[in-house]
Structure formats: structure tokens, C-alpha cells
Design an enzyme around this catalytic site. Structure first.
Site, PDB file in Angstrom:
ATOM      1  N   LYS A 166       6.113 105.195  66.180  1.00  0.00           N
ATOM      2  CA  LYS A 166       6.934 105.835  65.138  1.00  0.00           C
ATOM      3  C   LYS A 166       7.125 107.318  65.401  1.00  0.00           C
ATOM      4  O   LYS A 166       8.189 107.868  65.115  1.00  0.00           O
ATOM      5  CB  LYS A 166       6.326 105.605  63.752  1.00  0.00           C
ATOM      6  CG  LYS A 166       6.439 104.151  63.327  1.00  0.00           C
ATOM      7  CD  LYS A 166       6.438 103.950  61.832  1.00  0.00           C
ATOM      8  CE  LYS A 166       6.863 102.518  61.527  1.00  0.00           C
ATOM      9  NZ  LYS A 166       6.778 102.141  60.145  1.00  0.00           N
ATOM     10  N   LYS A 177      12.973  97.420  59.388  1.00  0.00           N
ATOM     11  CA  LYS A 177      13.859  98.006  58.372  1.00  0.00           C
ATOM     12  C   LYS A 177      14.592  99.222  58.915  1.00  0.00           C
ATOM     13  O   LYS A 177      15.652  99.570  58.449  1.00  0.00           O
ATOM     14  CB  LYS A 177      13.045  98.491  57.171  1.00  0.00           C
ATOM     15  CG  LYS A 177      12.316  97.431  56.400  1.00  0.00           C
ATOM     16  CD  LYS A 177      11.820  98.058  55.094  1.00  0.00           C
ATOM     17  CE  LYS A 177      10.503  97.453  54.652  1.00  0.00           C
ATOM     18  NZ  LYS A 177       9.334  98.160  55.180  1.00  0.00           N
ATOM     19  N   LYS A 228      10.634  94.383  67.620  1.00  0.00           N
ATOM     20  CA  LYS A 228      10.320  93.790  66.315  1.00  0.00           C
ATOM     21  C   LYS A 228      11.502  93.967  65.352  1.00  0.00           C
ATOM     22  O   LYS A 228      12.141  95.030  65.362  1.00  0.00           O
ATOM     23  CB  LYS A 228       9.084  94.531  65.797  1.00  0.00           C
ATOM     24  CG  LYS A 228       8.575  94.130  64.457  1.00  0.00           C
ATOM     25  CD  LYS A 228       7.341  94.972  64.121  1.00  0.00           C
ATOM     26  CE  LYS A 228       7.698  96.169  63.258  1.00  0.00           C
ATOM     27  NZ  LYS A 228       7.153  96.167  61.905  1.00  0.00           N
TER      28      LYS A 228
HETATM   29  N1  AQP Z   1       9.279  91.799  62.369  1.00  0.00           N
HETATM   30  C1  AQP Z   1       8.241  91.418  61.641  1.00  0.00           C
HETATM   31  N2  AQP Z   1       7.692  90.191  61.814  1.00  0.00           N
HETATM   32  C2  AQP Z   1       6.642  89.770  61.058  1.00  0.00           C
HETATM   33  N3  AQP Z   1       6.069  90.541  60.106  1.00  0.00           N
HETATM   34  C3  AQP Z   1       6.576  91.771  59.898  1.00  0.00           C
HETATM   35  N4  AQP Z   1       6.265  92.750  59.048  1.00  0.00           N
HETATM   36  C4  AQP Z   1       7.101  93.811  59.227  1.00  0.00           C
HETATM   37  N5  AQP Z   1       7.972  93.535  60.213  1.00  0.00           N
HETATM   38  C5  AQP Z   1       7.683  92.270  60.644  1.00  0.00           C
HETATM   39  C6  AQP Z   1       5.187  92.668  58.063  1.00  0.00           C
HETATM   40  O1  AQP Z   1       5.740  93.000  56.799  1.00  0.00           O
HETATM   41  C7  AQP Z   1       4.747  93.665  56.036  1.00  0.00           C
HETATM   42  C8  AQP Z   1       5.310  94.912  55.414  1.00  0.00           C
HETATM   43  O2  AQP Z   1       5.678  95.851  56.363  1.00  0.00           O
HETATM   44  P1  AQP Z   1       5.951  97.336  55.883  1.00  0.00           P
HETATM   45  O3  AQP Z   1       7.034  97.360  54.899  1.00  0.00           O
HETATM   46  O4  AQP Z   1       4.700  97.969  55.436  1.00  0.00           O
HETATM   47  O5  AQP Z   1       6.403  98.126  57.109  1.00  0.00           O
HETATM   48  P2  AQP Z   1       6.555  97.829  58.591  1.00  0.00           P
HETATM   49  O6  AQP Z   1       5.541  96.907  59.135  1.00  0.00           O
HETATM   50  O7  AQP Z   1       6.611  99.132  59.250  1.00  0.00           O
HETATM   51  O8  AQP Z   1       7.945  97.101  58.525  1.00  0.00           O
HETATM   52  P3  AQP Z   1       9.239  97.538  59.183  1.00  0.00           P
HETATM   53  O9  AQP Z   1      10.313  96.631  58.731  1.00  0.00           O
HETATM   54  O10 AQP Z   1       9.065  97.672  60.653  1.00  0.00           O
HETATM   55  O11 AQP Z   1       9.536  98.946  58.520  1.00  0.00           O
HETATM   56  P4  AQP Z   1       9.920 100.287  59.218  1.00  0.00           P
HETATM   57  O12 AQP Z   1      11.136 100.015  59.996  1.00  0.00           O
HETATM   58  O13 AQP Z   1      10.135 101.206  58.043  1.00  0.00           O
HETATM   59  O14 AQP Z   1       8.766 100.679  60.057  1.00  0.00           O
HETATM   60  C9  AQP Z   1       3.560  93.910  56.941  1.00  0.00           C
HETATM   61  O15 AQP Z   1       2.586  92.924  56.672  1.00  0.00           O
HETATM   62  C10 AQP Z   1       4.124  93.715  58.307  1.00  0.00           C
HETATM   63  O16 AQP Z   1       3.154  93.230  59.219  1.00  0.00           O
END
Ligand code: AQP
Length: 343
Positions: free
Chosen positions: A122, A209, A206
Site C-alpha cells: 500500500k 476496492k 487481488k
Molecule cells: N480479493 C479478495 N479476496 C478475498 N477476500 C478479500 N478481502 C478483501 N479483498 C479480498 C477480505 O475482505 C475483508 C475486508 O477487507 P477490507 O475492507 O478491510 O480491506 P482490504 O483487505 O484492504 O480490501 P480491499 O478491497 O483490497 O480494499 P483496499 O483496496 O481499500 O485496500 C478482509 O477479510 C479481507 O481479507
């Protein structure tokens, strides 16, 4: 006379998990975590949190943060989180998270945080300009879980390393403050074919968001047409579907679509392959789109219904926060006493 062995401490089984209101939730969040949350409600008490304090580790527009917090709470409920049975709230309303995170900032070691791959990803090249909060994000996550002595944490594969850190912090706290077994070792619950859903545009990344391309992910708010378009445009390769998992090696986009199908259908990738072996992707994508529309559009509809009453969502989050604070209170009183704080 020999000393009797010290009995292993027992903990009430308790689930804790959360998601960041950084944008609209997507299929990866749903298959990786949310689906398991719903299932776990049948097995043990659960606390589900909208982690708005985690969200501000990168800049969030305050108006948008409020909107996304309500939207994530609505997504939890639309997907099946029952706010009567489970505790549902937003993190910033329960001060124990911030307080315990500070104590954990003083327990965790710099060397441990330096190994965290999510921070490296990040922060990227912009490391010097990243917030300190982004760096200590895993300490706050440990506090989220341990402020309730939660024992089970359903998350996607990407959170495994942070959970291991939470276990290290729990153990070090117990040793440093002479309190064996005070904090439990929380267990990750990482199950099902959707533990790592990949981008629809690039099978090596992955689904996220924050990906700039809307076509990389399916949002939980997408309508049927949008879901159809995104699946049609999803990257694949020219080969038909193989008959077994070995035939997916080196084909990350094919594997991803297969796992998405299996996750949505509540089955295994092997089972899906036995049904679609030899099929062209054009055929398989149509079946996947039908399935995704059938599973996801009712969630979007229910979210819309809930979001029409933001005051009710706010009231619900407040009640959930009161219940959460009540659960954390005796644990935090013990923590303060162990650390040596007066009062
Ligand atoms: N691609 C994914 N596949 C499976 N699980 C996923 N999670 C996130 N992306 C995937 C799981 O969703 C939960 C919440 O995640 P989060 O909102 O805390 O943030 P994150 O993991 O950082 O999700 P993003 O979508 O990748 O957000 P950004 O882009 O803002 O960094 C967690 O349990 C995560 O494992």
C-alpha cells in the site's frame, strides 16, 4: 509430590471481524469474508465491525466516509448479518479499540511491522509520505480482536499475516505483564474457494476496492446489466475449461472465474470442473453471470432498501457500539491493571 500441570485457559468462543468503509464492498469481500460471517453466526456469538478508524490510514473525504460506513453496515445486513443476534457497530464509537491499539504500539516490535507485506504494497514507493497509522494498522487490528478476547477471525487470505502478528502481540503481552493465558491466540478462519478472489482484469492481482478499473471487480451494489458486462469483459485465455485442477496451472484468470463460480454456488472448484470440462469460456461466462446475478442482486436490492433510512442505520450502529463497549469494559479494566495504570 509433583506439581500438577497448569490447566490450559479456556475462552468463550467468539468471532470478530471487520471491513473498511473505503469504498463499496465487492465480490472478494463477500466470498473471502462476509459469506463465512453469516455461516459462523449459527455456530458462536459474533461481533462484526465497520472499521472506520482503519479506513483513515489513507485519506478519506469525511462526507464520503460517513456514506460508506452506512453502506458497509447495510451490506453486512443485506448479506445476512443479523444485528439482533450479532453485535454490529462502527469501530470509532468504541474507545477500547484506540486505547488498546496504543498499548499494543508499545508491545509490538518495529521488526515485526517491517515484515508486513500489506504496508509495503500500500505504501509502495511513497513510503516516506505514508501515514504512521498505515504502518501500525496491524496493531489496531490486533486491538480490535483482543479487546473482546475473540477466538475466531474470518478473513480473506490477504489478512493471514496480520492475524499472525495479532497472535504474536497477544503472546508478548501475556509474557511481558506476567499474565499467562490472559489474551487468547485468535484463530484465522480462511475457508472456501473464494479466499483470494483476483481482479477480473489481471489474474495476478487481488480484487480490490482501490483498483482504478471498475471492470476489475464486481461491487455488491452492481445491477444485473453491470454484472453481465463485467463478466463478459473478464480476461480469460483461449483454451476451453480443463477436466481437472491440474489443467488450470498457469491459467490464473481461468482459475479465478472457476473459484468465483464455486464460491457463489457453495461448491468446490472440482465439482464445477466436472460439470463444465471442455466448455468454452463464452458458455461458462454466461452460466457464471446468471449465477452472480441470482446471488448478488437481492443483496443490492436489500442494501438500497436499508440505505433509504440512514437514521435507522445510525441508531442500530449506536446500539451495537453500546453492546460492544459493554463486552470490552471488563477486559480493558484488567488490561489497565496489568499494565500499571492508576484509576
Ligand atoms: N480479493 C479478495 N479476496 C478475498 N477476500 C478479500 N478481502 C478483501 N479483498 C479480498 C477480505 O475482505 C475483508 C475486508 O477487507 P477490507 O475492507 O478491510 O480491506 P482490504 O483487505 O484492504 O480490501 P480491499 O478491497 O483490497 O480494499 P483496499 O483496496 O481499500 O485496500 C478482509 O477479510 C479481507 O481479507
Amino acid at each position: 509430590m509433583t506439581d500438577a500441570p497448569t490447566p490450559e485457559p479456556t475462552y468463550e468462543k467468539l468471532v470478530f471481524s471487520g471491513m473498511q468503509p473505503t469504498n463499496t464492498l465487492h465480490l472478494g469481500n463477500y466470498l473471502g469474508a462476509l459469506k463465512n460471517w453469516i455461516r459462523l453466526q449459527e455456530q458462536m456469538p459474533c461481533i462484526y465491525c465497520v472499521v472506520d478508524m482503519h479506513a483513515i490510514t489513507v485519506w478519506q473525504d469525511p462526507v464520503e466516509l460517513r456514506r460508506a460506513t452506512r453502506e458497509v453496515a447495510a451490506a453486512y445486513m443485506a448479506a445476512g448479518v443479523d444485528p439482533k443476534r450479532s453485535i454490529l457497530f462502527n469501530q470509532s464509537q468504541v474507545f477500547a479499540h484506540a486505547e488498546l491499539a496504543w498499548i499494543f504500539n508499545c508491545v509490538a516490535r518495529l521488526g515485526w511491522l517491517n515484515r508486513m507485506t500489506q504496508f509495503k504494497e500500500k505504501a509502495g514507493k511513497n513510503r516516506e509520505n505514508s501515514s504512521v497509522g498505515l504502518y501500525v494498522y496491524p496493531n489496531l487490528m490486533a486491538a480490535d480482536i483482543l479487546a473482546y478476547k475473540a477466538t475466531h477471525v474470518p478473513v480473506g487470505e490477504d489478512q493471514k499475516q496480520h492475524l499472525e502478528l495479532a497472535r504474536d502481540i497477544a503472546q508478548k503481552f501475556n509474557v511481558d505483564f506476567g499474565a499467562p493465558g490472559f489474551f487468547p491466540q485468535p484463530e484465522p478462519v480462511i475457508t472456501g474457494p473464494g479466499t483470494r478472489v483476483m481482479s477480473l482484469r489481471d489474474g495476478s492481482r487481488k480484487m480490490s476496492k482501490s483498483d482504478e478499473s471498475e471492470y476489475s471487480r464486481i461491487n455488491l451494489t452492481d445491477d444485473a446489466d453491470t454484472i453481465l458486462q463485467k463478466i463478459r469483459k473478464a480476461r480469460t485465455d483461449p483454451e476451453p475449461l480443463p477436466s481437472d485442477a491440474k489443467g488450470l496451472e498457469g491459467r490464473p484468470e481461468a482459475e479465478n472465474l472457476l473459484n468465483i463460480y464455486a464460491g457463489l454456488a457453495d461448491t468446490t472448484a472440482e465439482q464445477v470442473l466436472s460439470e463444465y470440462a471442455g466448455a468454452q469460456f463464452s458458455t461458462f461466462k454466461n452460466a457464471l453471470a446468471d449465477l452472480a446475478v441470482a446471488k448478488l442482486t437481492p443483496i443490492a436490492g436489500e442494501m438500497q432498501r436499508l440505505l433509504a433510512h440512514p437514521d435507522e442505520i445510525d441508531a442500530l450502529l449506536k446500539r451495537g457500539a453500546e453492546r460492544a463497549a459493554e463486552r470490552a469494559r471488563p477486559i480493558m479494566a484488567d488490561v489497565r491493571r496489568l499494565v500499571g495504570f492508576v484509576g
